[in-house]
Design an enzyme around this catalytic site. Structure first.
Site, PDB file in Angstrom:
ATOM      1  N   GLN A 187      -7.636  -0.408   3.302  1.00 24.89           N
ATOM      2  CA  GLN A 187      -8.515  -1.010   4.322  1.00 24.89           C
ATOM      3  C   GLN A 187      -9.830  -1.516   3.741  1.00 24.89           C
ATOM      4  O   GLN A 187     -10.496  -2.354   4.345  1.00 24.89           O
ATOM      5  CB  GLN A 187      -8.824   0.001   5.435  1.00 24.89           C
ATOM      6  CG  GLN A 187      -7.621   0.368   6.288  1.00 24.89           C
ATOM      7  CD  GLN A 187      -7.129  -0.783   7.178  1.00 24.89           C
ATOM      8  OE1 GLN A 187      -7.876  -1.694   7.535  1.00 24.89           O
ATOM      9  NE2 GLN A 187      -5.860  -0.738   7.552  1.00 24.89           N
TER      10      GLN A 187
ATOM     11  N   SER B  24      -3.467  -3.595  -0.661  1.00 22.52           N
ATOM     12  CA  SER B  24      -2.327  -4.284  -0.064  1.00 22.52           C
ATOM     13  C   SER B  24      -2.698  -5.713   0.336  1.00 22.52           C
ATOM     14  O   SER B  24      -3.791  -5.945   0.861  1.00 22.52           O
ATOM     15  CB  SER B  24      -1.895  -3.481   1.164  1.00 22.52           C
ATOM     16  OG  SER B  24      -0.877  -4.149   1.850  1.00 22.52           O
TER      17      SER B  24
ATOM     18  N   THR C 266      12.137  -7.423 -10.770  1.00 20.99           N
ATOM     19  CA  THR C 266      11.732  -8.812 -10.975  1.00 20.99           C
ATOM     20  C   THR C 266      10.460  -9.106 -10.192  1.00 20.99           C
ATOM     21  O   THR C 266      10.307  -8.685  -9.042  1.00 20.99           O
ATOM     22  CB  THR C 266      12.875  -9.751 -10.537  1.00 20.99           C
ATOM     23  OG1 THR C 266      14.008  -9.421 -11.329  1.00 20.99           O
ATOM     24  CG2 THR C 266      12.512 -11.211 -10.736  1.00 20.99           C
TER      25      THR C 266
ATOM     26  N   GLY D 229       0.803  -1.218   0.000  1.00 18.87           N
ATOM     27  CA  GLY D 229       0.000   0.000   0.000  1.00 18.87           C
ATOM     28  C   GLY D 229       0.836   1.268   0.000  1.00 18.87           C
ATOM     29  O   GLY D 229       0.523   2.238  -0.700  1.00 18.87           O
ATOM     30  N   THR D 230       1.913   1.263   0.766  1.00 16.77           N
ATOM     31  CA  THR D 230       2.737   2.477   0.874  1.00 16.77           C
ATOM     32  C   THR D 230       3.331   2.823  -0.488  1.00 16.77           C
ATOM     33  O   THR D 230       3.291   3.986  -0.918  1.00 16.77           O
ATOM     34  CB  THR D 230       3.852   2.265   1.921  1.00 16.77           C
ATOM     35  OG1 THR D 230       3.222   1.950   3.170  1.00 16.77           O
ATOM     36  CG2 THR D 230       4.722   3.488   2.076  1.00 16.77           C
TER      37      THR D 230
ATOM     38  N   ASN E 137      -8.447   3.726   8.297  1.00 15.54           N
ATOM     39  CA  ASN E 137      -7.822   2.620   9.005  1.00 15.54           C
ATOM     40  C   ASN E 137      -8.021   2.665  10.515  1.00 15.54           C
ATOM     41  O   ASN E 137      -7.892   1.656  11.183  1.00 15.54           O
ATOM     42  CB  ASN E 137      -6.323   2.573   8.684  1.00 15.54           C
ATOM     43  CG  ASN E 137      -5.675   3.927   8.777  1.00 15.54           C
ATOM     44  OD1 ASN E 137      -6.084   4.869   8.099  1.00 15.54           O
ATOM     45  ND2 ASN E 137      -4.675   4.054   9.610  1.00 15.54           N
TER      46      ASN E 137
ATOM     47  N   CYS F 194       0.864   2.070  12.396  1.00 19.49           N
ATOM     48  CA  CYS F 194       2.011   2.896  12.068  1.00 19.49           C
ATOM     49  C   CYS F 194       2.192   4.042  13.053  1.00 19.49           C
ATOM     50  O   CYS F 194       3.277   4.572  13.184  1.00 19.49           O
ATOM     51  CB  CYS F 194       1.848   3.442  10.655  1.00 19.49           C
ATOM     52  SG  CYS F 194       1.231   2.197   9.555  1.00 19.49           S
TER      53      CYS F 194
END
Ligand code: PLP
Length: 396
Positions: free
Chosen positions: A180, A200, A238, A72-73, A152, A326
């Site tokens: 979320q 995510s 990759t 997600g970030t 979130n 976080c």
């Protein structure tokens, strides 16, 4: 191993057994590089493309609009920075909300330092974005609106359709951080007018370190990672084949279970909210009463330190959170709780409980019983609570 009642599913979720099994062959058996030309590589490539189709189908997108990222970030950073730089001749103004995740807010801060202007729109007491203020914030040079699908911390779901319509009306790109919401509520990118969407894997019983950015065809956006030709040359590196396969499988399961899981979790959520609000005095629900994620409960307890409550719950085998994963660890009150108008001292006494389809009513009964004891104990040690009760009894 200690048995936990795990109620921190907004922070992360366990990888489902079927997801884990689906990933396993791609570590040591089908390990070819999906970008290679051999038949062996082809097998890995097919698996990546199958996952891409699954994700696209879930969002109502086409497969070539799905880009795999590290989570997600990264998707949030890509969406904001790369749209900003690709469109800077057109304008330098971005609109977002005050309650976004730090992956958005800190990226916006970085963009401000790089010369872009950002407007942070207010939310109401339930955490819903003020649509009128959003409209008013639009300028000639606005290039992007980024508003999260669901918060979130407090679980409030934003009026995506309305935001999408406003963006479209003004020919502005609309990005949503759906980290979320993805897999928990239905989202169709066309129906909601979404041009970019971040999701995510680890929030939907998939692996950590994998995510997606949906980018509508024709969107003017810079490449993010420069290197090889992967992901149409827009996101080099990759392929994380096991992660991508796991993300696809987790999406498939989430899609199949969505309606059933949402009904089950929202019933438990409302049961827990009801019990806490009626059985524990001086607390309040944060976030919208109904327009909220099916698994999110966020309550502020007056005269309580959230961190102390968490430690005591932890001692009872209950894993919850006092804010987003976080921001916990920082002593600053949550920017989301302040944005919905909570005073600092109340914001500090907040608890986030996020359920899963594994959560049972018995788990929640245990949580409520323990919470009642913990709140009573902590308040008995609070001089502020003592003063409050004295004052209250004096006035009776
Ligand atoms: N956006 C939101 C709303 C989140 O809740 C999170 C993680 O908690 C992120 C972004 C970051 O996602 P990731 O952990 O995949 O980097």
């Amino acid at each position: 191993m200690k048995q936990w009642i795990y109620l921190d599913n907004a922070a992360t979720t366990p990888v489902k057994h079927e997801v884990y099994e689906s990933m396993k062959p791609y570590f040591a058996e089908v390990y070819g590089n999906p970008s290679g030309f051999s038949d062996f590589s082809e097998q890995a490539k097919d698996a990546v493309e199958q996952a891409r189709k699954t994700v696209a189908g879930f969002l109502g997108a086409s497969a070539d609009e799905i880009y795999f990222t590290s989570g997600g970030t990264e998707s949030d950073n890509w969406a904001l920075k790369a749209v900003a730089f690709a469109n800077r001749k057109k304008g330098k103004h971005i609109i977002t909300s005050k309650i976004e995740h730090h992956a958005i807010l800190h990226t916006c801060g970085w963009l401000e330092k790089a010369g872009f202007d950002v407007t942070y729109v207010n939310v109401d007491e339930n955490g819903v974005i003020n649509l009128e203020e959003l409209r008013q914030a639009i300028r000639q040079d606005t290039i992007l609106i980024s508003v999260m699908s669901a918060n979130n911390e407090i679980g409030t779901i934003q009026p995506l359709k309305e935001i999408g319509a406003i963006a479209k009306e003004h020919k502005i790109l609309f990005h949503t951080d759906a980290v979320q919401a993805y897999g928990h509520i239905p989202i169709n990118v066309d129906e909601y007018g979404i041009d970019m969407l971040s999701a995510s894997g680890h929030k939907i019983n998939g692996p950590k370190g994998i995510g997606i950015l949906y980018i509508r065809k024709g969107t003017l956006i810079e490449s993010f990672m420069h290197g090889g030709e992967q992901e149409h040359g827009r996101r080099a590196g990759t392929y994380n084949t096991p992660g991508i396969v796991g993300f696809g499988k987790a999406t498939e399961i989430a899609q199949t279970l969505l309606a059933k899981r949402s009904a089950y979790e929202s019933e438990l959520r409302d049961y827990l909210i009801g019990r806490i609000l009626t059985e524990i005095p001086y607390c309040r629900l944060n976030g919208h009463r109904t327009e909220r994620l099916p698994n999110n409960v966020n309550i502020s307890f007056q005269y309580i330190e959230g961190e102390s409550m968490l430690i005591m719950l932890d001692q009872k085998g209950i894993c919850a959170s006092s804010g987003s994963a976080c921001t916990s660890g920082s002593l600053d009150p949550s920017h989301v709780l302040l944005a919905i108008g909570l005073p600092h001292e109340i914001a500090h006494g907040s608890l986030r409980i996020t359920l899963s389809e594994e959560t049972t009513k018995e788990d929640l009964d245990y949580v409520v019983e323990e919470l009642k004891k913990i709140v009573k104990r902590l308040r008995s040690m609070s001089p502020l609570y003592e003063d409050f009760i004295k004052e209250k009894t004096k006035n009776v």
